[in-house]
Design an enzyme around this catalytic site. Structure first.
Site, short mmCIF file in Angstrom:
data_model
loop_
_atom_site.label_atom_id
_atom_site.label_comp_id
_atom_site.label_asym_id
_atom_site.label_seq_id
_atom_site.Cartn_x
_atom_site.Cartn_y
_atom_site.Cartn_z
N HIS A 1 -29.62 -48.37 -119.81
CA HIS A 1 -30.80 -47.59 -118.89
C HIS A 1 -30.21 -46.97 -117.74
O HIS A 1 -29.67 -47.33 -117.03
CB HIS A 1 -31.71 -48.60 -118.34
N HIS B 1 -45.10 -40.16 -120.81
CA HIS B 1 -44.60 -40.94 -121.85
C HIS B 1 -45.78 -40.73 -122.89
O HIS B 1 -45.44 -40.50 -124.05
CB HIS B 1 -44.73 -42.25 -121.49
N CYS C 1 -35.54 -26.15 -106.60
CA CYS C 1 -35.25 -27.54 -107.17
C CYS C 1 -33.90 -27.39 -108.09
O CYS C 1 -33.72 -26.12 -108.57
CB CYS C 1 -36.40 -27.69 -108.23
N ARG D 1 -42.80 -30.08 -106.26
CA ARG D 1 -41.70 -31.24 -107.05
C ARG D 1 -42.18 -32.54 -106.40
O ARG D 1 -41.91 -32.78 -105.31
CB ARG D 1 -40.57 -31.01 -106.80
N TYR E 1 -29.61 -36.03 -110.03
CA TYR E 1 -29.18 -34.68 -109.40
C TYR E 1 -27.63 -34.89 -109.00
O TYR E 1 -27.02 -34.66 -107.95
CB TYR E 1 -29.86 -34.79 -107.98
#
Length: 532
Positions: free
Chosen positions: A95, A120, A242, A196, A378
Site C-alpha cells: 500500500h 473509486h 500543480c 487542487r 510528490y
C-alpha cells in the site's frame, strides 16, 4: 485516508498480469484510504442500494462478526463493500499510503471512505479490481442500508464553483480553467484559478480560528486580525503550479498515476499577507540552529483525523528574498474557501503541494514533515522506476519546479485559414526557484526552425534576480504558406534565466506519477488551404 488518484490510473491489464506474483497487484484501489473507526460498523451505499444477486451463487456467506476477526496477516485481512467480502491481505505491504493506514480498515466496511473519495465509485477499473478480490457474501442480516434520507457526506457545504472550470475530480474537488482563458489576463481571476484539493474543504469557525506557531524558542498564536495588525503587509504576484500540470501529456507515452491534468493546472494571482519570516523571527526561530525545516499543517483532515501536512527547507522560509507569505487576500479579495480561507501559505517558486491551505499550525522541525504528501507522494523517479520497485524514502520531496511553457492559443484541433498567412500563437512560460524567462521559441516544423516570441512580464511587476515569482505570457506570429493545408503541429519551448530549457519529448521525462512534465508543449491545428 489517502487520495485515490494515486492508485487508480494503473492499467487494469498491468495489474492483472502481475496477479500471479501477488494478488495485491489486482487491488491497488481497494483500501487506498484509511477509515474512521466510528464508521466501521456501517455499510453505506454511495450509489444506489445493495448490489444485485451475484452471478456467482456459490460464494460462502460471512457475518459481520466473522469479518471483524480477520484483521491480521495470520487470520487474513478482510474488508466489506456493499454486500460482499474481500481479502486484501497481500496488498497491505504494497500500500503506497503505508501499512498503518490501510490496516485501519481491516475487518470493516470500506464504503465510508469510498463515499468520501468518490473517484473509486466512478472508476470502472476500481470496481473490476475490487471484484477480483471477492471471497464471499455478507450475511443478509448484516446488510443494512442507511435510514431513508440519511447520508454520510463529508462534502456538505462545499463552496460554489464556476461552471467554466474543467473538473478533474468532484470529491475532493479538483479543476482547471479552459486553456483558452488562461492567458487572457496576467492575474488569473479567482473564479477560474485552478483548484487542487486533497481532502474535503473544511468549514472554518471564524470566532475560534487561531494560527499556532511552535517548535522555535517561543510558541505564539494569532487570529487573522492580529496578524494583520502586528506585521507589515506585503503583496506579491506569484504563479502557483500543480506538480501534476500537463500529466495527460505523459499518459500518452505510458500509463501514469494521478488526476488527468491538462496544461492549465497553473494560475497566477496577486497575494496579500504577512511574511512568514517576520512571524518566525518573532517566535525566536534561528535559521543557523538545528532546525532545518518548517512544516505547515492544514485544517483539512482525513477520516482518521490526520491533517494535510507538508514542509519546506528553513532556508526558503527564513530568507529575506524568499517572499514566503501567510496570505489572507487573493487578487484584492478575501481568500476564497477553495484557496485556503482564512489563511494559507504561499511559497513562491515551489510546487503547489507545499502551499498548504486552511493553515492551522506552523511548526519548526529538525526533519522534514512526516505527512504523507511530503514523504510518500510528490516525488520524482526515473522513467525505468515502477510503483512496485521505488523507495520513497530515498527520493527528495519536490520543491522548486523546472522551466515550463504551454500554448494557450490556438486550441488543439482548431481550424486555421491559410489565407491569413500567419498563425498567432500565444501561451505562458514559468520557471520555479525565482528564475525568470529569457526566451520562448515556437516551431511548426518539428524544431528545424524557430520563431522567437515577444514576452509580457506583467505591467508594474518588480522582478529581481532569483525573485521572478510570476509567469511570463508570450505571443508570436508564425508565417504559413497560402498553399498549406492539412494538419500542422505547433510546439513551444522556454529558456529560463539559468539557461535551462525544455526537453523535446515526454519519453525523456516520463515517470509513473506523471509529475513535472515540461517537455515541449504541442498542439495540432487543421490548416484550411486556399480555395482559389
Amino acid at each position: 485516508m489517502r487520495f485515490a488518484s494515486r492508485f487508480l490510473p494503473r492499467s487494469l491489464s498491468t495489474i492483472i498480469n502481475n496477479s500471479q506474483r501477488s494478488s495485491a497487484k489486482r487491488i491497488a484501489v481497494v483500501a487506498a484510504t484509511s477509515v474512521g473507526l466510528g464508521f466501521g460498523a456501517m455499510t453505506l451505499w454511495p450509489r444506489g442500494g445493495p448490489t444485485t444477486a451475484s452471478a456467482v451463487t456459490d460464494l460462502p456467506v460471512y457475518t459481520k462478526m466473522v469479518v471483524s476477526t480477520h484483521t491480521t496477516p495470520e487470520t487474513g485481512i478482510w474488508v466489506t463493500y456493499k454486500d460482499h467480502v474481500y481479502d486484501i491481505t497481500n496488498f497491505v505491504d504494497s500500500h503506497p499510503g503505508g501499512r498503518s493506514k490501510i490496516t485501519m480498515a481491516a475487518g470493516k466496511a470500506i464504503d465510508p471512505f469510498w463515499a468520501v473519495y468518490q473517484v473509486h465509485i466512478d472508476s470502472k477499473d476500481a470496481h473490476e479490481l475490487l471484484e477480483s478480490m471477492k471471497i464471499g457474501r455478507l450475511a443478509p442480516e448484516d446488510v443494512t442500508p442507511p435510514p431513508e434520507g440519511a447520508e454520510l457526506n463529508h462534502f456538505d457545504g462545499e463552496p460554489e464553483r464556476s461552471p467554466l472550470l474543467n473538473i478533474r475530480s468532484r470529491r475532493p474537488f479538483n479543476a482547471e480553467p479552459p486553456l483558452s482563458l488562461l492567458g487572457d489576463e496576467f492575474h488569473t481571476p479567482n473564479s477560474i484559478f485552478f483548484v487542487r484539493n486533497h481532502l474535503p474543504v473544511p468549514n472554518v469557525d471564524d470566532v475560534t480560528y487561531r494560527l499556532r506557531v511552535d517548535g522555535a524558542e517561543r510558541e505564539i498564536s494569532f487570529t487573522v486580525a492580529e496578524l494583520r495588525e502586528k506585521y507589515e503587509e506585503h503583496t506579491i504576484s506569484a504563479t502557483m503550479q500543480c506538480a501534476g500540470n500537463r500529466r495527460t501529456g505523459l499518459s500518452t507515452v505510458k500509463t501514469v498515476r494521478g488526476l488527468e491534468w491538462g496544461p492549465a493546472a497553473i494560475s497566477t494571482a496577486k497575494w496579500t499577507g504577512v511574511l512568514l519570516r517576520d512571524v518566525l523571527l518573532d517566535a525566536g526561530c534561528d535559521a543557523s540552529g538545528p532546525a532545518r525545516h518548517v512544516e505547515f499543517e492544514g485544517l483539512d483532515k482525513d477520516m482518521s483525523g490526520d491533517p494535510y501536512r507538508v514542509s519546506i527547507p528553513i532556508e526558503k522560509a527564513m530568507s529575506a528574498d524568499g517572499d514566503v507569505l501567510l496570505a489572507y487576500e487573493m487578487n484584492g479579495e478575501t481568500l476564497p474557501r477553495d484557496h485556503g480561507y482564512p489563511l494559507r501559505v504561499v511559497v513562491p517558486g515551489v510546487a503547489g503541494a507545499r502551499n498548504a491551505k486552511w493553515l492551522a499550525r506552523i511548526r519548526v522541525r529538525e526533519t522534514e514533515s512526516d505527512g504523507f504528501w511530503q514523504r510518500e507522494d510528490y516525488k520524482l523517479f526515473a522513467p525505468s522506476s515502477s510503483p512496485e520497485t521505488v523507495d520513497y524514502a530515498k527520493a527528495p520531496a519536490i520543491q522548486e519546479t523546472p522551466v515550463q511553457s504551454a500554448i494557450t492559443e490556438p486550441a488543439s484541433g482548431s481550424d486555421v485559414d491559410a489565407d491569413d498567412e500567419v498563425i498567432t500563437v500565444r501561451g505562458y512560460a514559468f520557471s520555479g526557484g525565482g528564475r525568470g524567462i529569457d526566451r520562448v521559441d515556437v516551431t511548426i516544423d518539428g524544431g528545424r526552425t524557430w520563431r522567437v516570441a515577444e514576452l509580457d512580464r506583467g505591467a508594474g511587476i518588480v522582478r529581481r534576480l532569483n525573485r521572478n515569482w510570476a509567469w511570463t505570457l508570450w505571443e508570436v506570429d508564425v508565417p504559413i504558406s497560402a498553399e498549406s493545408s492539412g494538419s500542422l503541429a505547433i510546439a513551444c519551448r522556454a529558456v529560463d534565466s539559468a539557461n535551462n530549457t525544455q526537453p523535446e519529448k515526454g519519453e525523456h521525462v516520463w515517470n509513473f506519477r506523471g509529475l513535472l512534465n515540461n517537455s515541449w508543449h504541442r498542439v495540432e491545428v487543421n490548416v484550411k488551404g486556399s480555395e482559389n
